[in-house]
Design an enzyme around this catalytic site. Structure first.
Site, PDB file in Angstrom:
ATOM      1  N   THR A  39       0.934  -1.120   0.000  1.00  0.00           N
ATOM      2  CA  THR A  39       0.000   0.000   0.000  1.00  0.00           C
ATOM      3  C   THR A  39       0.963   1.155   0.000  1.00  0.00           C
ATOM      4  O   THR A  39       2.161   0.948   0.146  1.00  0.00           O
ATOM      5  CB  THR A  39      -0.852  -0.007   1.292  1.00  0.00           C
ATOM      6  OG1 THR A  39      -1.826  -1.037   1.208  1.00  0.00           O
ATOM      7  CG2 THR A  39      -1.593   1.299   1.542  1.00  0.00           C
ATOM      8  N   SER A  74      -7.810  -0.585   7.224  1.00  0.00           N
ATOM      9  CA  SER A  74      -6.998  -0.140   8.362  1.00  0.00           C
ATOM     10  C   SER A  74      -6.209   1.117   8.026  1.00  0.00           C
ATOM     11  O   SER A  74      -5.419   1.590   8.851  1.00  0.00           O
ATOM     12  CB  SER A  74      -6.006  -1.241   8.759  1.00  0.00           C
ATOM     13  OG  SER A  74      -6.689  -2.405   9.123  1.00  0.00           O
TER      14      SER A  74
HETATM   15  O1  DON Z   1      -7.272  -1.116   3.469  1.00  0.00           O
HETATM   16  C1  DON Z   1      -6.538  -1.842   4.097  1.00  0.00           C
HETATM   17  O2  DON Z   1      -6.471  -1.853   5.298  1.00  0.00           O
HETATM   18  C2  DON Z   1      -5.617  -2.780   3.342  1.00  0.00           C
HETATM   19  N1  DON Z   1      -6.201  -3.113   2.076  1.00  0.00           N
HETATM   20  C3  DON Z   1      -4.302  -2.130   3.215  1.00  0.00           C
HETATM   21  C4  DON Z   1      -3.331  -3.023   2.531  1.00  0.00           C
HETATM   22  C5  DON Z   1      -1.962  -2.730   2.907  1.00  0.00           C
HETATM   23  O3  DON Z   1      -1.654  -1.842   3.635  1.00  0.00           O
HETATM   24  C6  DON Z   1      -0.983  -3.646   2.340  1.00  0.00           C
HETATM   25  N2  DON Z   1       0.278  -3.249   2.756  1.00  0.00           N
HETATM   26  N3  DON Z   1       1.205  -3.029   3.127  1.00  0.00           N
END
Ligand code: DON
Length: 560
Positions: A363, A435
């Site tokens: 992310t 999150s």
């Molecule tokens: O929205 C969320 O919480 C997750 N889809 C975030 C994914 C994420 O942070 C992956 N990474 N490091």
């Protein structure tokens, strides 16, 4: 890039903002391309939102593992003394169903919500950037898209970590689902070589020229929908046309002499960060403050984490579908009651449920402060690194695997080990619980800190610990992002995940208490901290990020 003294001063004079202007700006970005572009936008008189929009589109080109137009995210804006929270989270398509990831016996089908066309929600990023621009942008939309178009069309030099990451992912997802075509698009990336993305450039040009209609309607929408039909995916032209980015009230909480402003549902992030900080303070009121990263410190914060994640699993989901009890979860009496249940001497017992563990993750987050003291904290994702592994053929962008953030079945953990029930079950047009915790801390109405990170459920720990590192322990920005962190989320049972670098004595004591330690890196914090009237910015050293503080002279003369 240069701007004249006159134009700068004129711009300053006509600005309606009267903050104790830092006469500085800062960016903390996840790669050098986005740092360069965001700095240029700020130096040429753009505000933090302009810089954020330009950077977001650049990241869709140069950081394909997480930057995106095929995903979504949350943007938190502090502007002219007001706070705004923009939800551009993905949405389940109309044909999505509660049990769509279960087999006939009612068991979760492995990987179906993670790889291939069924893993994707309707993307929100383009609508989000458009909304941000409509409300707060000052520079022309097309000008903000130009750097991304150029980088996609003319190419960019691929870094070694990106090339390796893409090669590993291509191998890992081979054969996971018939629609996974990642290797065909990204398999050719070589360290140090220029990588061009002509299809993506054409899509970005349509977005540049037509705004959201360049994505959600017309040619791009047709390409997406026909690709979905050919591959038995669910997203239709009607789903795309129905997507809306939404302004929501951010979570705002008084904490000490500051205000913490953070992400509201459908993110769990803001509620979790605030609960964590407030329960920590409650515990300190009755106990000595444990030393930073001592066993007592980790245990105290792990005890808090158990409560935070129990609430997350039970109560949090898309507020348009489920009545999230936000004020109850943040009420002083409730926080006091929960803090009163903390056991500082031993681990509170956890009933048994099957946990899940993360495999890989990605992310991305960036933080920006402009010369007027406005700030943007933006976290965006396609969920795991390179999302679903599916590139929309003819449009050249990766689709998310965000559907895995829904609860496929009560009691069965998602890839981040997060549990959920009715509040976060799949429903048509619903947004999956997140999150992501883009956060801004204010003191006396001015920015004290801008923070955020990737990392799935660990995002919340990265963010609240970054705030404690800066505020409680007085660290500078680089220390804030690089000091070892840890994470506990109720499940897996009594496991503390932690960065390398914790003292051996801390680790031994935690193990004696009964914790199992899982040493694994996480997060990529991008923070800006105000220290004695000066901005200080840093990117976590383990990532590819670049942080810069732009001084008045830089803004005038350019220090690029
Ligand atoms: O929205 C969320 O919480 C997750 N889809 C975030 C994914 C994420 O942070 C992956 N990474 N490091």
């Amino acid at each position: 890039m240069r701007i004249t003294v006159f134009s700068f001063l004129l711009f300053f004079a006509v600005s309606s903002v009267s903050l104790a202007a830092p006469r500085q700006a800062a960016v903390a970005m996840p790669d050098r391309f986005s740092a360069e572009v965001a700095s240029e936008v700020l130096a040429s008189g753009g505000n933090a939102v302009d810089a954020a929009i330009a950077a977001q589109f650049v990241l869709a080109v140069t950081l394909p593992e997480a930057g995106n137009i095929g995903g979504g995210g949350f943007m938190l804006v502090h502007k002219d003394g007001e706070q705004y929270f923009l939800d551009y989270r993905e949405m389940a398509p109309a044909a999505a169903r509660r049990d769509m990831y279960l087999d006939e016996e009612g068991n979760v089908i492995p990987d179906l919500s993670l790889y291939g066309v069924l893993a994707s929600g309707v993307p929100g990023t383009v609508a989000g950037m458009w909304q941000a621009h409509q409300r707060h942008g000052t520079k022309p939309w097309a000008e903000l898209l130009a750097p991304a178009v150029k980088l996609a069309a003319q190419g960019f030099a691929v870094s070694a970590p990106l090339a390796h990451y893409a090669a590993d992912f291509a191998q890992e997802v081979e054969g996971k689902h018939p629609s996974v075509n990642f290797a065909r698009y990204f398999g050719a990336m070589q360290a140090g070589e220029i990588f061009r993305q002509p299809e993506l450039a054409a899509t970005l040009r349509r977005i540049r020229d037509l705004g959201p209609d360049g994505f959600y309607r017309g040619e791009t929408a047709k390409i997406i929908a026909s690709f979905m039909r050919e591959n038995r995916g669910l997203i239709t032209e009607a789903d795309l046309a129905a997507y809306e980015a939404k302004w929501r009230d951010p979570i705002v909480a008084d904490w000490r002499d500051m205000q913490v402003v953070s992400a509201a549902p459908p993110s769990s992030g803001g509620i979790a960060v605030v609960q964590w900080l407030k329960m920590y303070d409650r515990a300190l009121a009755a106990n000595d403050q444990p030393a930073h990263n001592s066993a007592d410190y980790l245990h105290l914060l792990a005890e808090v984490g158990k409560r935070v994640f129990a609430d997350r699993a039970e109560y949090l989901g898309d507020p348009d579908f489920y009545p999230v009890p936000i004020s109850e979860l943040l009420a002083d009496e409730y926080i006091a009651k929960r803090a009163g249940e903390l056991n500082l001497a031993a681990i509170s017992p956890t009933p048994a449920i099957q946990p899940g563990l993360p495999e890989s993750e990605e992310t991305t987050h960036f933080s920006i402060v402009d010369q007027w003291g406005n700030a943007v904290s933006n976290t965006t994702t396609i969920n795991l690194g390179f999302g679903s592994g599916v590139v929309v053929e003819g449009a050249g962008f990766l689709l998310n695997d965000e559907m895995d953030d829904f609860s496929a079945k009560p009691g069965v953990a998602n890839v981040f080990g997060a549990l959920g029930g009715e509040a976060n079950e799949v429903q048509p047009f619903k947004r999956m619980l997140s999150s992501m915790s883009p956060t801004i801390v204010l003191r006396d109405g001015t920015v004290k800190m801008v923070t955020g990170s990737p990392g799935g459920t660990t995002i919340i720990s990265s963010v609240y610990q970054s705030i404690l590192n800066a505020v409680e322990f007085g660290m500078d920005a680089q220390q804030v992002v690089d000091t070892p962190r840890f994470h506990h989320q109720l499940w897996p049972r009594d496991v503390i995940r932690h960065h390398g670098g914790l003292d051996a004595s801390t680790r031994e004591k935690l193990q004696e208490m009964g914790y199992k330690l899982d040493r694994r890196g996480f997060g990529d914090l991008q923070v800006i901290v105000e220290r004695d009237g000066q901005l200080d910015a840093a990117s976590q050293s383990s990532g590819r990020g670049t942080a810069r503080v732009l001084t008045m002279e830089c803004l005038l003369e350019s220090c690029m």
